[in-house]
Design an enzyme around this catalytic site. Structure first.
Site, mmCIF file in Angstrom:
data_model
loop_
_atom_site.group_PDB
_atom_site.id
_atom_site.type_symbol
_atom_site.label_atom_id
_atom_site.label_comp_id
_atom_site.label_asym_id
_atom_site.label_seq_id
_atom_site.Cartn_x
_atom_site.Cartn_y
_atom_site.Cartn_z
ATOM 1 N N LYS A 38 0.766 -1.235 0.178
ATOM 2 C CA LYS A 38 -0.109 0.024 0.034
ATOM 3 C C LYS A 38 0.886 1.064 0.037
ATOM 4 O O LYS A 38 1.735 1.353 0.719
ATOM 5 C CB LYS A 38 -0.890 0.037 1.325
ATOM 6 C CG LYS A 38 -1.911 1.152 1.072
ATOM 7 C CD LYS A 38 -2.778 1.092 2.417
ATOM 8 C CE LYS A 38 -2.260 1.705 3.606
ATOM 9 N NZ LYS A 38 -2.810 3.332 3.920
ATOM 10 N N ASP A 65 -3.493 4.270 -1.753
ATOM 11 C CA ASP A 65 -4.442 4.911 -0.895
ATOM 12 C C ASP A 65 -4.470 6.220 -1.045
ATOM 13 O O ASP A 65 -4.152 7.056 0.072
ATOM 14 C CB ASP A 65 -4.078 4.147 0.472
ATOM 15 C CG ASP A 65 -5.232 4.262 1.404
ATOM 16 O OD1 ASP A 65 -6.362 4.787 1.003
ATOM 17 O OD2 ASP A 65 -4.883 4.016 2.466
ATOM 18 N N LYS A 67 -7.205 8.049 -1.238
ATOM 19 C CA LYS A 67 -8.604 8.822 -0.544
ATOM 20 C C LYS A 67 -9.023 10.020 -1.423
ATOM 21 O O LYS A 67 -9.355 11.014 -0.955
ATOM 22 C CB LYS A 67 -8.458 9.080 0.983
ATOM 23 C CG LYS A 67 -7.961 7.599 1.704
ATOM 24 C CD LYS A 67 -8.101 8.159 3.291
ATOM 25 C CE LYS A 67 -7.862 6.647 3.993
ATOM 26 N NZ LYS A 67 -6.598 6.176 4.098
ATOM 27 N N ASP A 70 -13.417 14.538 -4.406
ATOM 28 C CA ASP A 70 -13.428 16.012 -5.044
ATOM 29 C C ASP A 70 -14.465 15.816 -6.024
ATOM 30 O O ASP A 70 -15.342 14.978 -6.169
ATOM 31 C CB ASP A 70 -11.967 16.412 -5.815
ATOM 32 C CG ASP A 70 -11.785 17.449 -5.835
ATOM 33 O OD1 ASP A 70 -12.603 18.473 -6.267
ATOM 34 O OD2 ASP A 70 -10.439 18.265 -5.547
ATOM 35 N N THR A 126 -11.573 4.492 10.440
ATOM 36 C CA THR A 126 -11.776 4.001 11.717
ATOM 37 C C THR A 126 -11.479 4.731 12.860
ATOM 38 O O THR A 126 -11.522 4.305 14.041
ATOM 39 C CB THR A 126 -10.610 2.641 11.841
ATOM 40 O OG1 THR A 126 -9.284 3.120 11.345
ATOM 41 C CG2 THR A 126 -10.829 1.464 10.922
ATOM 42 N N ARG A 216 2.944 -0.920 10.775
ATOM 43 C CA ARG A 216 3.888 -0.998 11.752
ATOM 44 C C ARG A 216 4.446 -2.177 12.484
ATOM 45 O O ARG A 216 5.372 -2.463 12.443
ATOM 46 C CB ARG A 216 3.921 0.221 12.737
ATOM 47 C CG ARG A 216 3.844 1.498 12.340
ATOM 48 C CD ARG A 216 3.225 2.556 13.121
ATOM 49 N NE ARG A 216 1.650 2.469 12.897
ATOM 50 C CZ ARG A 216 0.703 3.010 13.541
ATOM 51 N NH1 ARG A 216 1.007 4.208 14.464
ATOM 52 N NH2 ARG A 216 -0.680 2.893 13.417
HETATM 53 O O1 C5P Z 1 0.632 0.750 10.901
HETATM 54 P P1 C5P Z 1 -0.671 0.371 10.632
HETATM 55 O O2 C5P Z 1 -0.914 -1.202 10.421
HETATM 56 O O3 C5P Z 1 -1.711 1.002 11.762
HETATM 57 O O4 C5P Z 1 -1.179 0.937 9.179
HETATM 58 C C1 C5P Z 1 -2.335 0.930 8.891
HETATM 59 C C2 C5P Z 1 -2.400 1.577 7.501
HETATM 60 O O5 C5P Z 1 -3.659 1.683 7.111
HETATM 61 C C3 C5P Z 1 -2.179 3.064 7.437
HETATM 62 O O6 C5P Z 1 -1.509 3.452 6.352
HETATM 63 C C4 C5P Z 1 -3.303 3.841 7.479
HETATM 64 O O7 C5P Z 1 -3.537 4.991 6.834
HETATM 65 C C5 C5P Z 1 -4.289 2.965 7.043
HETATM 66 N N1 C5P Z 1 -5.623 2.890 7.395
HETATM 67 C C6 C5P Z 1 -6.069 2.827 8.748
HETATM 68 N N2 C5P Z 1 -7.226 3.078 8.941
HETATM 69 C C7 C5P Z 1 -8.217 3.373 8.102
HETATM 70 C C8 C5P Z 1 -7.870 3.465 6.495
HETATM 71 C C9 C5P Z 1 -6.336 3.398 6.384
HETATM 72 O O8 C5P Z 1 -5.236 2.364 9.617
HETATM 73 N N3 C5P Z 1 -9.487 3.402 8.067
#
Ligand code: C5P
Length: 238
Positions: A38, A65, A67, A70, A126, A216
């Site tokens: 991603k 991603d 998002k 517009d 989320t 992460r």
């Molecule tokens: O590091 P982590 O596993 O929390 O990363 C989650 C990824 O998913 C990040 O790139 C974040 O921007 C994305 N994301 C999220 N919640 C959402 C949409 C995207 O955590 N609702």
């Protein structure tokens, strides 16, 4: 599983790093143990959208991603651009409405006539709960809003949605044919970081996720490839 129904490694690694060089290095180290990558706003705004192409060159699907949200014409052209760079999926906010989602779908399709590519509608972030939805004029519960946007996504004919694990059941119920992509995933032994509603990879797949987005717990692990391989093994065994 995948849009073709084939079994696949469902892990999409969020390459949330500062530089393009770091992203390519990480993606190369991980490519044997994950299903795709991603490229999110941090990398797209920092290193630039060409990162989508640089990562796609490795041969795994890339989820851009962006998002998008517009007016339809602008979104059409942005989706077209990301498709030309090799994005397998591009996100657009479902709340942008029917015409905007259609424009996104058409823009991407026009750029990717020779290969699979699809729009994923972002349902409810989320980070938002029902009381925050009310402050921006959306009086529904999160579940109802996700269901509404999933129905719209299915009517427009986009490929799938992004939603939290908690709302997967709502999506399965109202729009079973949509691809379901889910962030907020944490292996049982890892830190939740700033994610509040988390689920393990196995739980997410069991509840109906086709692809899980993990950042992460993999990218900040001492050995990212080993962390990714362990997650893939857990999911494969379940
Ligand atoms: O590091 P982590 O596993 O929390 O990363 C989650 C990824 O998913 C990040 O790139 C974040 O921007 C994305 N994301 C999220 N919640 C959402 C949409 C995207 O955590 N609702």
């Amino acid at each position: 599983m995948s849009s073709t129904g084939e079994p696949h490694n469902p892990v999409l690694v969020a390459l949330d790093v500062r530089t393009g060089a770091e992203a390519v290095r990480l993606a190369r180290a991980l490519q044997a143990d994950v299903g795709g990558f991603k490229v999110g706003l941090q990398l797209m705004m920092g290193a630039g959208p060409a990162m989508v192409g640089a990562i796609a060159e490795l041969g795994l699907p890339v989820f851009a991603d962006a998002k998008l949200h517009d007016i339809p014409d602008t979104v059409n052209k942005a989706a077209h651009h990301l498709g030309s760079l090799g994005a397998r999926w591009v996100t657009a906010h479902g709340a942008g409405g029917r015409a905007m989602l259609e424009a996104a779908r058409e823009g991407l399709a026009a750029a990717t006539a020779g290969h699979d590519a699809g729009i994923l509608a972002v349902t409810v972030l989320t980070s938002l709960d029902s009381s925050q939805l009310a402050t921006v004029g959306m009086g529904s519960s999160v579940g109802k809003q996700v269901s509404r946007l999933a129905r719209l996504a299915a009517e427009v004919g986009v490929e799938g949605v992004v939603c939290s694990v908690k709302e997967l059941g709502d999506v399965v119920q109202v729009a079973p044919d949509l691809l379901r992509v889910t962030p907020g995933i944490r292996p049982a032994d890892s830190d939740a970081n700033d994610q509040s509603r988390v689920a393990t990879p196995v739980e997410a797949i069991a509840r109906g996720a086709d692809w899980i987005v993990i950042g992460r717990p993999i990218t900040r692990a001492k050995d990212p490839a080993a962390a990714a391989a362990a997650i893939a093994a857990d999911v494969g065994a379940a």
